[in-house]
Motif scaffolding. Structure first.
Motif, mmCIF file in Angstrom:
data_model
loop_
_atom_site.group_PDB
_atom_site.id
_atom_site.type_symbol
_atom_site.label_atom_id
_atom_site.label_comp_id
_atom_site.label_asym_id
_atom_site.label_seq_id
_atom_site.Cartn_x
_atom_site.Cartn_y
_atom_site.Cartn_z
ATOM 1 N N ARG A 165 0.831 -1.204 0.000
ATOM 2 C CA ARG A 165 0.000 0.000 0.000
ATOM 3 C C ARG A 165 0.866 1.255 0.000
ATOM 4 N NH1 ARG A 165 -2.954 -3.358 3.557
ATOM 5 N NH2 ARG A 165 -2.026 -2.355 5.395
ATOM 6 N N PHE A 166 1.920 1.245 0.821
ATOM 7 C CA PHE A 166 2.772 2.417 0.943
ATOM 8 C C PHE A 166 3.509 2.692 -0.365
ATOM 9 C CE2 PHE A 166 6.897 4.344 1.859
ATOM 10 C CZ PHE A 166 6.520 5.480 2.557
ATOM 11 N N TYR A 167 4.234 1.705 -0.887
ATOM 12 C CA TYR A 167 5.046 1.938 -2.075
ATOM 13 C C TYR A 167 4.192 2.070 -3.332
ATOM 14 C CZ TYR A 167 9.185 1.321 0.745
ATOM 15 O OH TYR A 167 10.167 1.490 1.698
ATOM 16 N N GLY A 168 3.029 1.442 -3.337
ATOM 17 C CA GLY A 168 2.117 1.664 -4.443
ATOM 18 C C GLY A 168 1.672 3.109 -4.516
ATOM 19 N N ALA A 169 1.402 3.716 -3.345
ATOM 20 C CA ALA A 169 0.968 5.111 -3.314
ATOM 21 C C ALA A 169 2.109 6.073 -3.599
ATOM 22 C CB ALA A 169 0.349 5.425 -1.944
ATOM 23 N N VAL A 170 3.284 5.807 -3.039
ATOM 24 C CA VAL A 170 4.405 6.744 -3.147
ATOM 25 C C VAL A 170 5.091 6.660 -4.512
ATOM 26 C CG1 VAL A 170 6.666 7.365 -2.192
ATOM 27 C CG2 VAL A 170 4.786 6.758 -0.662
ATOM 28 N N LEU A 171 5.255 5.432 -5.032
ATOM 29 C CA LEU A 171 6.032 5.242 -6.257
ATOM 30 C C LEU A 171 5.186 4.780 -7.438
ATOM 31 C CD1 LEU A 171 9.179 3.532 -4.688
ATOM 32 C CD2 LEU A 171 8.889 5.942 -5.299
ATOM 33 N N GLY A 172 3.892 4.542 -7.203
ATOM 34 C CA GLY A 172 3.022 4.140 -8.299
ATOM 35 C C GLY A 172 3.219 2.715 -8.770
ATOM 36 N N TRP A 173 3.755 1.856 -7.915
ATOM 37 C CA TRP A 173 4.018 0.474 -8.303
ATOM 38 C C TRP A 173 2.768 -0.387 -8.245
ATOM 39 C CZ3 TRP A 173 8.906 -0.504 -4.805
ATOM 40 C CH2 TRP A 173 10.010 0.149 -5.377
ATOM 41 N N ARG B 152 13.168 7.191 -9.085
ATOM 42 C CA ARG B 152 12.613 8.287 -9.876
ATOM 43 C C ARG B 152 11.130 8.467 -9.580
ATOM 44 N NH1 ARG B 152 15.612 5.234 -13.361
ATOM 45 N NH2 ARG B 152 17.292 6.239 -14.513
ATOM 46 N N VAL B 153 10.688 9.705 -9.544
ATOM 47 C CA VAL B 153 9.255 10.009 -9.465
ATOM 48 C C VAL B 153 8.961 11.169 -10.412
ATOM 49 C CG1 VAL B 153 8.945 9.165 -7.101
ATOM 50 C CG2 VAL B 153 9.584 11.558 -7.484
ATOM 51 N N ALA B 154 7.725 11.256 -10.867
ATOM 52 C CA ALA B 154 7.336 12.341 -11.765
ATOM 53 C C ALA B 154 7.142 13.647 -11.007
ATOM 54 C CB ALA B 154 6.061 11.970 -12.520
ATOM 55 N N GLU B 155 6.561 13.570 -9.784
ATOM 56 C CA GLU B 155 6.295 14.763 -8.982
ATOM 57 C C GLU B 155 6.721 14.503 -7.549
ATOM 58 O OE1 GLU B 155 2.292 16.027 -9.347
ATOM 59 O OE2 GLU B 155 2.310 16.076 -11.531
ATOM 60 N N LEU B 156 7.803 15.122 -7.141
ATOM 61 C CA LEU B 156 8.353 14.875 -5.815
ATOM 62 C C LEU B 156 7.373 15.249 -4.705
ATOM 63 C CD1 LEU B 156 11.856 15.072 -4.563
ATOM 64 C CD2 LEU B 156 10.275 16.598 -3.399
ATOM 65 N N SER C 260 4.770 12.621 -4.143
ATOM 66 C CA SER C 260 5.297 11.422 -3.483
ATOM 67 C C SER C 260 5.521 11.656 -1.996
ATOM 68 C CB SER C 260 6.602 10.987 -4.157
ATOM 69 O OG SER C 260 6.374 10.566 -5.480
ATOM 70 N N VAL C 261 6.027 12.844 -1.641
ATOM 71 C CA VAL C 261 6.225 13.176 -0.232
ATOM 72 C C VAL C 261 4.887 13.207 0.499
ATOM 73 C CG1 VAL C 261 6.960 15.006 1.348
ATOM 74 C CG2 VAL C 261 8.388 14.396 -0.614
ATOM 75 N N ALA C 262 3.867 13.798 -0.114
ATOM 76 C CA ALA C 262 2.542 13.851 0.505
ATOM 77 C C ALA C 262 1.944 12.458 0.642
ATOM 78 C CB ALA C 262 1.620 14.739 -0.334
ATOM 79 N N ALA C 263 2.150 11.600 -0.360
ATOM 80 C CA ALA C 263 1.620 10.235 -0.288
ATOM 81 C C ALA C 263 2.300 9.442 0.820
ATOM 82 C CB ALA C 263 1.811 9.538 -1.636
ATOM 83 N N ALA C 264 3.603 9.664 1.011
ATOM 84 C CA ALA C 264 4.314 8.978 2.095
ATOM 85 C C ALA C 264 3.726 9.352 3.451
ATOM 86 C CB ALA C 264 5.800 9.306 2.035
ATOM 87 N N ALA C 265 3.486 10.643 3.664
ATOM 88 C CA ALA C 265 2.907 11.100 4.935
ATOM 89 C C ALA C 265 1.502 10.541 5.133
ATOM 90 C CB ALA C 265 2.894 12.619 4.979
ATOM 91 N N ALA C 266 0.733 10.469 4.062
ATOM 92 C CA ALA C 266 -0.643 9.988 4.163
ATOM 93 C C ALA C 266 -0.727 8.491 4.429
ATOM 94 C CB ALA C 266 -1.401 10.318 2.876
ATOM 95 N N HIS C 267 0.359 7.762 4.166
ATOM 96 C CA HIS C 267 0.338 6.311 4.345
ATOM 97 C C HIS C 267 1.293 5.851 5.437
ATOM 98 C CE1 HIS C 267 -1.678 6.681 0.469
ATOM 99 N NE2 HIS C 267 -2.155 5.472 0.671
ATOM 100 N N GLY D 214 17.371 21.974 -8.153
ATOM 101 C CA GLY D 214 18.771 22.253 -8.412
ATOM 102 C C GLY D 214 19.140 21.734 -9.788
ATOM 103 N N PRO D 215 20.409 21.829 -10.168
ATOM 104 C CA PRO D 215 20.819 21.373 -11.502
ATOM 105 C C PRO D 215 20.605 19.887 -11.720
ATOM 106 C CG PRO D 215 22.726 21.917 -10.134
ATOM 107 C CD PRO D 215 21.523 22.421 -9.417
ATOM 108 N N GLU D 216 20.550 19.113 -10.628
ATOM 109 C CA GLU D 216 20.320 17.676 -10.752
ATOM 110 C C GLU D 216 18.881 17.296 -10.401
ATOM 111 O OE1 GLU D 216 23.265 15.644 -8.479
ATOM 112 O OE2 GLU D 216 24.773 15.854 -10.057
ATOM 113 N N GLY D 217 18.006 18.276 -10.233
ATOM 114 C CA GLY D 217 16.632 17.982 -9.878
ATOM 115 C C GLY D 217 16.386 18.143 -8.394
ATOM 116 N N ARG D 218 15.297 17.567 -7.923
ATOM 117 C CA ARG D 218 14.920 17.654 -6.505
ATOM 118 C C ARG D 218 14.928 16.269 -5.868
ATOM 119 N NH1 ARG D 218 9.445 20.040 -5.494
ATOM 120 N NH2 ARG D 218 10.274 20.338 -3.396
ATOM 121 N N PHE D 219 15.296 16.243 -4.581
ATOM 122 C CA PHE D 219 15.388 14.992 -3.842
ATOM 123 C C PHE D 219 14.635 15.101 -2.526
ATOM 124 C CE2 PHE D 219 19.138 15.340 -6.451
ATOM 125 C CZ PHE D 219 19.374 14.048 -6.921
ATOM 126 N N ALA D 220 14.151 13.979 -2.043
ATOM 127 C CA ALA D 220 13.623 13.886 -0.682
ATOM 128 C C ALA D 220 14.015 12.529 -0.116
ATOM 129 C CB ALA D 220 12.104 14.039 -0.660
#
Length: 276
Positions: free
Chosen positions: A38-46, A224-228, A231-238, A250-256
């Motif tokens: 449930r958690f990784y399905g919501a956060v990473l779309g698996w 990788r995620v399409a919208e960081l 994904s952060v909000a989905a992690a908190a919700a689950h 940043g030049p390499e994108g965003r991380f959490a």
């Protein structure tokens, strides 16, 4: 040791000898596999599929590509709930000997998975846990543009000592066909396979006896995620929480850095709109 890359759940590609030394799989050992789904399905779309090893073992898929294994066996094997990368080797027995000769620890294996290959669970001299895989690997795992992990990163006290250990164990930079190349860039050691960054080794204030997992030497997986922010909000919700997040691109994108409900750490990465 579950959901390994030889599970017949996707197109089987090269042998581990052909991608020698490269990460070829990541695996999560957890206590509650349904909650992890449930958690990784919501956060990473698996999505998830069963394996021939039974209901306690699942393969995660992203965009139809097998990307990770999840097993509800952390208590059985007395291991921490954590993500573990597996590295391809041509000969698991020889690699195990190299680990022991260099004061690493072999916890499990080589274990044979009939019709698939052999797996090993080990730890480097500084305590970071990793795996080895001898056998067939999934064809798309190293090259899937979005679904598979972006790279794995070793966070440890002495990156140069770690590079010597892993380089000798996994036969990096030998010049042989299929092996990985190593370089030193931006104060970190970078591993490439076929020109693509697949791993990094970073030194820093890791502490062997720290009670905080994020500060102990460990292999860290970046997905990788399409919208960081989503994904952060989905992690908190689950039931997960956020350890750190980049406030702006940043030049390499965003991380959490996130922690799942059972304590496993991982990163989510939103690539930049324009590649650096």
């Amino acid at each position: 040791m579950t959901g390994l890359p030889g599970e017949p759940m996707g197109p089987i590609g090269p042998t581990s000898a052909e991608v020698s030394g490269a990460p070829c799989w990541v695996n999560l050992m957890t206590h509650d596999i349904d909650a992890a789904e449930r958690f990784y399905g919501a956060v990473l779309g698996w999505s998830f599929r069963p394996t021939r090893l039974g209901p306690a073992f699942r393969v995660a898929e992203g965009e139809g590509v097998p990307v990770a294994g999840i097993g509800a066996q952390a208590g059985t094997f007395s291991v921490a709930v954590a993500w573990t990368p597996y590295f391809a080797v041509a000969d698991a027995d020889a690699a195990v000997s190299r680990i022991r000769e260099r004061t690493g620890t072999v916890a499990v294996g080589p274990v044979r998975f009939e019709g698939a290959g052999r797996g090993v669970l080990a730890a480097d001299p500084q305590g970071a846990v990793f795996g080895l895989w001898e056998g067939r690997v999934f064809a798309d795992w190293l090259t899937a543009p979005r679904a598979a992990p972006a790279w794995v990163e070793l966070r440890t006290r002495d990156a140069f000592a770690a590079a010597v250990f892993y380089g000798e164990v996994l036969l990096w930079a030998t010049g042989e066909s299929g092996c990985c190349d190593v370089s030193y860039e931006r104060d970190r050691i970078v591993l490439r396979h076929d020109g693509r960054v697949v791993a990094r080794l970073d030194g820093g204030p890791a502490q062997e006896a720290s009670a905080e997992p994020v500060r102990r030497p460990h292999w860290h997986v970046h997905f990788r995620v399409a919208e960081l922010d989503a994904s952060v909000a989905a992690a908190a919700a689950h039931g997960g929480d956020t350890v750190a997040v980049d406030p702006s691109p940043g030049p390499e994108g965003r991380f959490a850095t996130l922690r799942d409900p059972e304590g496993a750490l991982f990163d989510v990465w939103e690539p930049p709109a324009t590649p650096p």
